[in-house]
Design a protein around this motif. Structure first.
Motif, PDB file in Angstrom:
ATOM      1  N   HIS A  94      -1.099   3.599   0.206  1.00 18.25           N
ATOM      2  CA  HIS A  94      -2.223   4.171   0.940  1.00 18.25           C
ATOM      3  C   HIS A  94      -2.597   3.351   2.164  1.00 18.25           C
ATOM      4  O   HIS A  94      -3.752   3.332   2.594  1.00 18.25           O
ATOM      5  CB  HIS A  94      -3.405   4.380   0.001  1.00 18.25           C
ATOM      6  N   PHE A  95      -1.644   2.630   2.702  1.00 16.21           N
ATOM      7  CA  PHE A  95      -1.714   1.928   3.994  1.00 16.21           C
ATOM      8  C   PHE A  95      -2.723   0.781   4.018  1.00 16.21           C
ATOM      9  O   PHE A  95      -2.453  -0.261   4.568  1.00 16.21           O
ATOM     10  CB  PHE A  95      -1.986   2.908   5.142  1.00 16.21           C
ATOM     11  N   ASN A  96      -3.927   1.019   3.470  1.00 15.51           N
ATOM     12  CA  ASN A  96      -4.951  -0.021   3.379  1.00 15.51           C
ATOM     13  C   ASN A  96      -5.301  -0.672   4.718  1.00 15.51           C
ATOM     14  O   ASN A  96      -5.370  -1.889   4.840  1.00 15.51           O
ATOM     15  CB  ASN A  96      -4.531  -1.100   2.380  1.00 15.51           C
ATOM     16  N   LEU A  97      -5.530   0.165   5.705  1.00 14.86           N
ATOM     17  CA  LEU A  97      -5.977  -0.348   7.006  1.00 14.86           C
ATOM     18  C   LEU A  97      -7.495  -0.498   6.986  1.00 14.86           C
ATOM     19  O   LEU A  97      -8.180   0.141   6.200  1.00 14.86           O
ATOM     20  CB  LEU A  97      -5.582   0.632   8.115  1.00 14.86           C
ATOM     21  N   LEU A  98      -7.994  -1.343   7.874  1.00 16.73           N
ATOM     22  CA  LEU A  98      -9.443  -1.452   8.050  1.00 16.73           C
ATOM     23  C   LEU A  98      -9.906  -0.205   8.792  1.00 16.73           C
ATOM     24  O   LEU A  98      -9.555  -0.006   9.951  1.00 16.73           O
ATOM     25  CB  LEU A  98      -9.798  -2.714   8.847  1.00 16.73           C
ATOM     26  N   GLN A 149       1.847   7.517  11.065  1.00 17.22           N
ATOM     27  CA  GLN A 149       1.347   6.586  12.085  1.00 17.22           C
ATOM     28  C   GLN A 149       0.591   5.430  11.435  1.00 17.22           C
ATOM     29  O   GLN A 149       0.721   4.282  11.845  1.00 17.22           O
ATOM     30  CB  GLN A 149       0.436   7.319  13.073  1.00 17.22           C
ATOM     31  N   LYS A 150      -0.188   5.753  10.394  1.00 13.06           N
ATOM     32  CA  LYS A 150      -0.926   4.688   9.701  1.00 13.06           C
ATOM     33  C   LYS A 150       0.038   3.675   9.103  1.00 13.06           C
ATOM     34  O   LYS A 150      -0.194   2.474   9.151  1.00 13.06           O
ATOM     35  CB  LYS A 150      -1.795   5.284   8.580  1.00 13.06           C
ATOM     36  N   GLN A 151       1.130   4.184   8.515  1.00 19.53           N
ATOM     37  CA  GLN A 151       2.088   3.249   7.925  1.00 19.53           C
ATOM     38  C   GLN A 151       2.764   2.409   9.008  1.00 19.53           C
ATOM     39  O   GLN A 151       3.070   1.252   8.786  1.00 19.53           O
ATOM     40  CB  GLN A 151       3.104   4.011   7.071  1.00 19.53           C
ATOM     41  N   ARG A 152       2.943   2.992  10.193  1.00 16.71           N
ATOM     42  CA  ARG A 152       3.495   2.212  11.301  1.00 16.71           C
ATOM     43  C   ARG A 152       2.550   1.084  11.706  1.00 16.71           C
ATOM     44  O   ARG A 152       2.980  -0.030  11.992  1.00 16.71           O
ATOM     45  CB  ARG A 152       3.743   3.096  12.528  1.00 16.71           C
ATOM     46  N   ALA A 154       0.451  -0.317   9.700  1.00 14.44           N
ATOM     47  CA  ALA A 154       0.531  -1.299   8.609  1.00 14.44           C
ATOM     48  C   ALA A 154       1.784  -2.161   8.756  1.00 14.44           C
ATOM     49  O   ALA A 154       1.754  -3.361   8.483  1.00 14.44           O
ATOM     50  CB  ALA A 154       0.530  -0.580   7.262  1.00 14.44           C
ATOM     51  N   ILE A 155       2.865  -1.550   9.234  1.00 12.42           N
ATOM     52  CA  ILE A 155       4.101  -2.311   9.422  1.00 12.42           C
ATOM     53  C   ILE A 155       3.940  -3.296  10.586  1.00 12.42           C
ATOM     54  O   ILE A 155       4.311  -4.464  10.483  1.00 12.42           O
ATOM     55  CB  ILE A 155       5.304  -1.362   9.638  1.00 12.42           C
ATOM     56  N   ALA A 156       3.335  -2.832  11.675  1.00 13.04           N
ATOM     57  CA  ALA A 156       3.083  -3.739  12.804  1.00 13.04           C
ATOM     58  C   ALA A 156       2.216  -4.903  12.333  1.00 13.04           C
ATOM     59  O   ALA A 156       2.440  -6.067  12.675  1.00 13.04           O
ATOM     60  CB  ALA A 156       2.395  -2.981  13.945  1.00 13.04           C
ATOM     61  N   ARG A 157       1.215  -4.581  11.526  1.00 15.66           N
ATOM     62  CA  ARG A 157       0.293  -5.607  11.031  1.00 15.66           C
ATOM     63  C   ARG A 157       1.025  -6.635  10.169  1.00 15.66           C
ATOM     64  O   ARG A 157       0.810  -7.836  10.300  1.00 15.66           O
ATOM     65  CB  ARG A 157      -0.808  -4.910  10.215  1.00 15.66           C
ATOM     66  N   VAL A 158       1.904  -6.144   9.326  1.00 20.57           N
ATOM     67  CA  VAL A 158       2.600  -7.039   8.416  1.00 20.57           C
ATOM     68  C   VAL A 158       3.601  -7.925   9.167  1.00 20.57           C
ATOM     69  O   VAL A 158       3.879  -9.046   8.770  1.00 20.57           O
ATOM     70  CB  VAL A 158       3.264  -6.228   7.272  1.00 20.57           C
ATOM     71  N   LEU A 159       4.115  -7.405  10.296  1.00 20.91           N
ATOM     72  CA  LEU A 159       5.091  -8.183  11.062  1.00 20.91           C
ATOM     73  C   LEU A 159       4.434  -9.281  11.889  1.00 20.91           C
ATOM     74  O   LEU A 159       5.090 -10.211  12.335  1.00 20.91           O
ATOM     75  CB  LEU A 159       5.898  -7.264  11.985  1.00 20.91           C
ATOM     76  N   ALA A 160       3.137  -9.151  12.094  1.00 21.39           N
ATOM     77  CA  ALA A 160       2.428 -10.102  12.962  1.00 21.39           C
ATOM     78  C   ALA A 160       2.605 -11.544  12.488  1.00 21.39           C
ATOM     79  O   ALA A 160       2.663 -12.463  13.288  1.00 21.39           O
ATOM     80  CB  ALA A 160       0.950  -9.739  13.036  1.00 21.39           C
TER      81      ALA A 160
ATOM     82  N   SER B 117     -12.822  -0.114  -0.330  1.00 23.03           N
ATOM     83  CA  SER B 117     -11.680   0.180  -1.199  1.00 23.03           C
ATOM     84  C   SER B 117     -10.976  -1.103  -1.628  1.00 23.03           C
ATOM     85  O   SER B 117     -10.790  -2.040  -0.849  1.00 23.03           O
ATOM     86  CB  SER B 117     -10.702   1.121  -0.498  1.00 23.03           C
ATOM     87  N   GLN B 118     -10.605  -1.119  -2.900  1.00 22.11           N
ATOM     88  CA  GLN B 118      -9.913  -2.261  -3.485  1.00 22.11           C
ATOM     89  C   GLN B 118      -8.616  -2.530  -2.710  1.00 22.11           C
ATOM     90  O   GLN B 118      -8.223  -3.676  -2.528  1.00 22.11           O
ATOM     91  CB  GLN B 118      -9.618  -1.933  -4.954  1.00 22.11           C
ATOM     92  N   GLY B 119      -7.988  -1.469  -2.251  1.00 24.41           N
ATOM     93  CA  GLY B 119      -6.712  -1.601  -1.545  1.00 24.41           C
ATOM     94  C   GLY B 119      -6.826  -2.430  -0.278  1.00 24.41           C
ATOM     95  O   GLY B 119      -5.979  -3.270   0.011  1.00 24.41           O
ATOM     96  N   VAL B 120      -7.900  -2.213   0.482  1.00 20.10           N
ATOM     97  CA  VAL B 120      -8.072  -2.952   1.734  1.00 20.10           C
ATOM     98  C   VAL B 120      -8.304  -4.434   1.421  1.00 20.10           C
ATOM     99  O   VAL B 120      -7.799  -5.320   2.117  1.00 20.10           O
ATOM    100  CB  VAL B 120      -9.250  -2.376   2.550  1.00 20.10           C
ATOM    101  N   ILE B 121      -9.060  -4.685   0.354  1.00 19.83           N
ATOM    102  CA  ILE B 121      -9.303  -6.072  -0.047  1.00 19.83           C
ATOM    103  C   ILE B 121      -7.981  -6.731  -0.460  1.00 19.83           C
ATOM    104  O   ILE B 121      -7.678  -7.853  -0.056  1.00 19.83           O
ATOM    105  CB  ILE B 121     -10.321  -6.115  -1.214  1.00 19.83           C
ATOM    106  N   GLU B 122      -7.194  -5.992  -1.220  1.00 18.46           N
ATOM    107  CA  GLU B 122      -5.895  -6.530  -1.641  1.00 18.46           C
ATOM    108  C   GLU B 122      -4.981  -6.784  -0.453  1.00 18.46           C
ATOM    109  O   GLU B 122      -4.251  -7.770  -0.429  1.00 18.46           O
ATOM    110  CB  GLU B 122      -5.209  -5.560  -2.609  1.00 18.46           C
ATOM    111  N   ALA B 123      -5.028  -5.898   0.529  1.00 22.01           N
ATOM    112  CA  ALA B 123      -4.209  -6.104   1.723  1.00 22.01           C
ATOM    113  C   ALA B 123      -4.591  -7.432   2.369  1.00 22.01           C
ATOM    114  O   ALA B 123      -3.727  -8.221   2.758  1.00 22.01           O
ATOM    115  CB  ALA B 123      -4.391  -4.951   2.703  1.00 22.01           C
TER     116      ALA B 123
END
Lengths: 257, 221
Positions: A94-98, A149-152, A154-160, B117-123
């Motif tokens: 679920h991407f978990n973006l802010l 797009q959200k997953q993209r 998240a991928i950019a974020r993880v690569l940072a 959301s728990q997910g954002v915290i986990e991220a």
């Protein structure tokens, strides 16, 4: 075979639920070589999510070892673990973006955590957004983006943080087949352009087929079989693997229809 | 009746009401915000679960929340005298108002932060964020709309309490309403002050809701 980069020894994890305990992992042992795209497949409840969440200790195993690059994560202190996690990226179903931050600030976030000055942060984040094909979306908010797009983002974020390991927990499961393909292609190009070990958790055989070189089949909290993708596709030994392969065929049929 | 002194008195009443409401709410957050954060972090499922700390805070909040404001007001008079030097007037009312607001705020903050959301915290944990970063950037940052709605509700409640303090000479519009309406049977003055109180609450509600909407990026068109 190359040396193992991620090793899991006798990993067990039990959740206590209302109707008794659930053994998510039963003494799982697995070794993942460096610079591979390693798949872990299983049906829901097989324990695969628990397994990947143990690799960065989002979930604390009850017993066993998680050894990465020769170091057992469970012996690390709180601060050491925190710093190690910065090099183990993770993307989620679920991407978990802010949600309250725009795309650029989302990608800046891991850099902010590391205390990188704001100017460098933004430069790097923009560069990464261009890399994932979202250079024009820097000012947008996650709610304005599609799932892919959200997953993209998240991928950019993880690569940072320039991780050496990328964990993907059902990263394409919320996406349609077409978008899944583009995200997998993106992961593949990242893999090709930077030395990185990718662990992909999925319940879809086609994801494994598309991108992974090796795969472990998980069922009932144990590894049923493990080996090269071509070998397992050609000659599945375990019942779980055969069942998953059968499911893939029905998936493909429903895609056509 | 509606001479200059009356108008001056009403204006001063409005000023004192604002003064008590905002200052008490501010100090209420100074105490209540850390309480709410601590509740969120230490609850089971929080990022640093701690049963003892959670239980203690939980009980303190429940107990203080159960004391009716009017009784709290009288109960803390010695403390008020110690801090302010006297036990009547608007500045003195700030002490019990703050004490009444803090546990309410603690609960409101807790419920707002638990919406994240728990997910954002986990991220954030998976990125190696410190707990402090998670608190400020993730919990407070993501829950800001809900927190702001909370502030609006707290302001309304504290204003209501401040009017109650009029019974013991607390100052502000409530004080005027009680002195004129209750002791002197001048219903007109009481109604006017009431209109002011309603208008102020309404104003705060409108401003709060507007600001919360402005700050929310979750469902933008």
């Amino acid at each position: 075979m190359e040396t193992a980069y991620i090793e899991v020894h006798n990993l067990s994890k039990t959740y206590s639920a209302k109707n008794g305990n659930v053994e998510a992992l039963k003494s799982v042992t697995l070794s993942i070589p460096k610079n591979e795209i390693f798949g872990v497949i299983g049906l829901s409840g097989a324990g695969k999510s628990t397994l990947v969440r143990c690799l960065n200790l989002l979930e604390k195993p009850d017993s066993g070892e998680v050894v990465i690059d020769g170091k057992n994560l469970l012996t690390l202190g709180k601060e050491q673990l925190r710093l190690r996690r910065q090099k183990i990226g993770m993307i989620f179903q679920h991407f978990n973006l802010l949600e309250q931050q725009n795309v650029l600030d989302n990608v800046c976030f891991p850099l902010e955590i590391r205390g990188i000055p704001i100017k460098q942060r933004k430069e790097k984040a923009l560069e990464l957004l261009q890399k994932v094909g979202l250079g024009d979306k820097a000012e947008a908010y996650p709610s304005q983006l599609s799932g892919g797009q959200k997953q993209r983002v998240a991928i950019a974020r993880v690569l940072a943080n320039e991780p050496d390991i990328l964990l993907c927990d059902e990263a394409t499961s919320a996406l349609d087949p077409e978008t899944t393909k583009t995200i997998l292609n993106l992961l593949k190009s990242i893999y090709d352009s930077m030395g990185i070990t990718i662990v992909i958790i999925t319940h879809e055989m086609r994801v494994i087929q598309e991108i992974c070189t090796q795969v472990a089949v998980l069922d009932g909290g144990t590894v049923q079989e493990c080996g090269s993708v071509t070998e397992i596709f050609k000659n599945p030994k375990s019942r779980a693997a055969r069942r998953l392969l059968l499911m893939r065929e029905t998936e493909e049929m429903s895609d056509v229809g | 009746m509606w001479d200059e002194t009356m108008i001056v008195m009403l204006l001063e009443g409005i000023r004192d009401t604002f003064y008590m409401t905002f200052v008490s709410t501010f100090f209420g957050y100074v105490i209540g915000l850390p309480m709410g954060i601590a509740l969120t972090l230490t609850d089971k499922g929080g990022i640093t679960p701690n049963r003892t700390v959670y239980r203690i805070l939980d009980i303190v909040i429940n107990v203080t929340r159960s004391v009716p404001f009017l009784i709290l007001l009288i109960l803390v008079m010695p403390l008020t005298k110690l801090i302010v030097g006297k036990s009547y007037g608007s500045t003195a009312t700030i002490v019990p108002l703050t004490l009444a607001a803090a546990p309410l705020i603690g609960r409101m903050v807790e419920s707002s932060l638990k919406e994240v959301s728990q997910g954002v915290i986990e991220a954030a944990i998976s990125m190696g964020a410190k707990t402090s970063t998670i608190v400020f950037k993730v919990l407070i940052g993501e829950a800001r709309t809900s927190l702001l709605v909370g502030v609006t509700i707290v302001l309304g409640t504290v204003l209501g309490y401040s009017a109650m303090a009029g019974v013991v000479g607390g100052g502000g519009l409530g004080d005027i309403a009680i002195r004129y309406g209750y002791y002197r049977y001048e219903t007109g003055v009481m109604l006017v002050t009431l209109i002011f109180i309603v208008a102020i609450v309404q104003l705060m509600q409108v401003v709060g809701t507007f600001a919360a909407k402005k700050l929310d990026h979750r469902n933008q068109e």
